[in-house]
Scaffold this active site. Sequence first.
Site, PDB file in Angstrom:
ATOM      1  N   SER B 187      64.470  14.650 101.355  1.00  0.00           N
ATOM      2  CA  SER B 187      63.645  15.791 100.954  1.00  0.00           C
ATOM      3  C   SER B 187      62.203  15.704 101.430  1.00  0.00           C
ATOM      4  CB  SER B 187      63.668  15.940  99.444  1.00  0.00           C
ATOM      5  OG  SER B 187      62.993  14.860  98.841  1.00  0.00           O
ATOM      6  N   HIS B 215      69.871  18.569  98.433  1.00  0.00           N
ATOM      7  CA  HIS B 215      69.117  19.509  99.265  1.00  0.00           C
ATOM      8  C   HIS B 215      69.968  20.194 100.330  1.00  0.00           C
ATOM      9  CE1 HIS B 215      65.124  18.672  97.624  1.00  0.00           C
ATOM     10  NE2 HIS B 215      65.599  17.467  97.434  1.00  0.00           N
ATOM     11  N   LYS B 246      68.307  23.357  92.427  1.00  0.00           N
ATOM     12  CA  LYS B 246      67.892  23.797  93.755  1.00  0.00           C
ATOM     13  C   LYS B 246      68.673  25.076  94.111  1.00  0.00           C
ATOM     14  CE  LYS B 246      66.001  19.346  94.795  1.00  0.00           C
ATOM     15  NZ  LYS B 246      65.886  18.984  93.367  1.00  0.00           N
TER      16      LYS B 246
END
Lengths: 80, 400
Positions: B187, B215, B246
């Site tokens: 990330s 991610h 996310k």
Amino acid sequence: MDRAEVETRIRSLIAPFNKKGADIADATTFAGDLEFDSLTVMDFVAAIEDEFDIIISMNQQAEIENFGQLVDAVCKLSDK
Amino acid sequence: MTGDLFSKFDDIIALRQSLLAGGGEDPFSLVMEKVLSPTRAICNGRDTILLGTYNYMGMTFDPDVIQAGKDALDNYGAGTTGSRVLNGTYQGHKECEEALKEFYGMDHAMVFSTGYQANLGIISTVAGKGDYIVLDIDSHASIWDGCALGNAEVVPFKHNDIDAMEKRLKRIPEGAGKLVVLEGVYSMLGDIAPLKEMIAVAKANGAMVLVDEAHSMGFIGEHGRGVAEAQGVLEDVDFVIGTFSKSVGTVGGFCVSNHPKFEVLRLVCRPYVFTASLPPSVVATAATSIRKLMHGGEKRAHLWENSRTLHGGLKQLGFQLGTDAPQSAIIAVIMPDLQKGAAMWEALLKEGLYVNLARPPATPANMTLLRCSLCAEHSAEQVQTILGMFERAGKAVGII
């Protein structure tokens, strides 16, 4: 491998990381005297691991504060 | 005399004061007074484009997702007030786990209260005393904390270095259990891992493999299952860790697996057992969002288009970026130092753009980064506006 030989080899490995050219004795500490930050520690440990074909786990690293302790630990680990 | 236990924080307090002494806004005390959409909010009084939220698929304001949450609030109440293994498993938690099993095509799914706890729980429980965890040095804090909570030997290797990983695996004493921990997307720089090669090496050396796909979920791989899917090695992954905070657009974490004994973890994993389960509204929004992400093809394509446009545009403006080509929905802009980084962050905020300021020790190689994460709901026009803001701020601060 005897302690003197391990010590000599580790001394030559430290040289590129010893930016201030500090004197190195058994009591020399990595964090204090040599001012190693976490990135330097990682590169230095990797160099030692590759030289002696050993693993120094994070758990073992936590017990190693000075040069003498490192030499002792490497002697022990490479004997196995 | 009592020693002040807080004196160990003096350096951090001093650094923060020196940053704020210039009269700037505090990068770590931003308040969003109103959230207008997945890509816009009123921040510290300003209408601001959000470019640092990890809200990759823009599901936070999806009408179906919101309705599911409202219904669950009405029907099941505000919270469960209990552990998953006691009174905290509702119909919604099971439905959420069913949605995950379908999404990943795997046999088992276990929902945690946060993504952090998923890594903490699985890593500390699966790898025990005498076992070895071999992990990438740039791993997320939750992975490191999972290592610290457990009793296994912890062996890091240089970021994405297949050789370094292999050497360490081969040095592990015979008979010891091995867990290799990797991430799909890292990330900080937004780079991906060569999972195909790394997992092959891990398997050849008898290790089990855990991949954190926090991610990548929802937009990398044919079904949005992540980098392991994109590289064709998802079947060789023993544990996939993910998050709802996310792409899914709410909060929570999970682990999916095909391990036949996986369900035992519900009894032995302390960060799963000794905490309250997610509120019914949260698991309802998560389950609805996950099911919608299975059919998010067009949104995915637009997110990638945004990522390519922003990466190319910033590169052309002369900014130094974390990757040569866009590998994910994260574009990291490398700052010369913390001072300039903080000044640039503030200049962007005043332009009406929010990005993440990331600094050591969270960053690799002591870098200061302005981390941008794109959303599928950013319009092509917004991305052009963002590039204009970067150009003006970068020139004002003297970075380009």
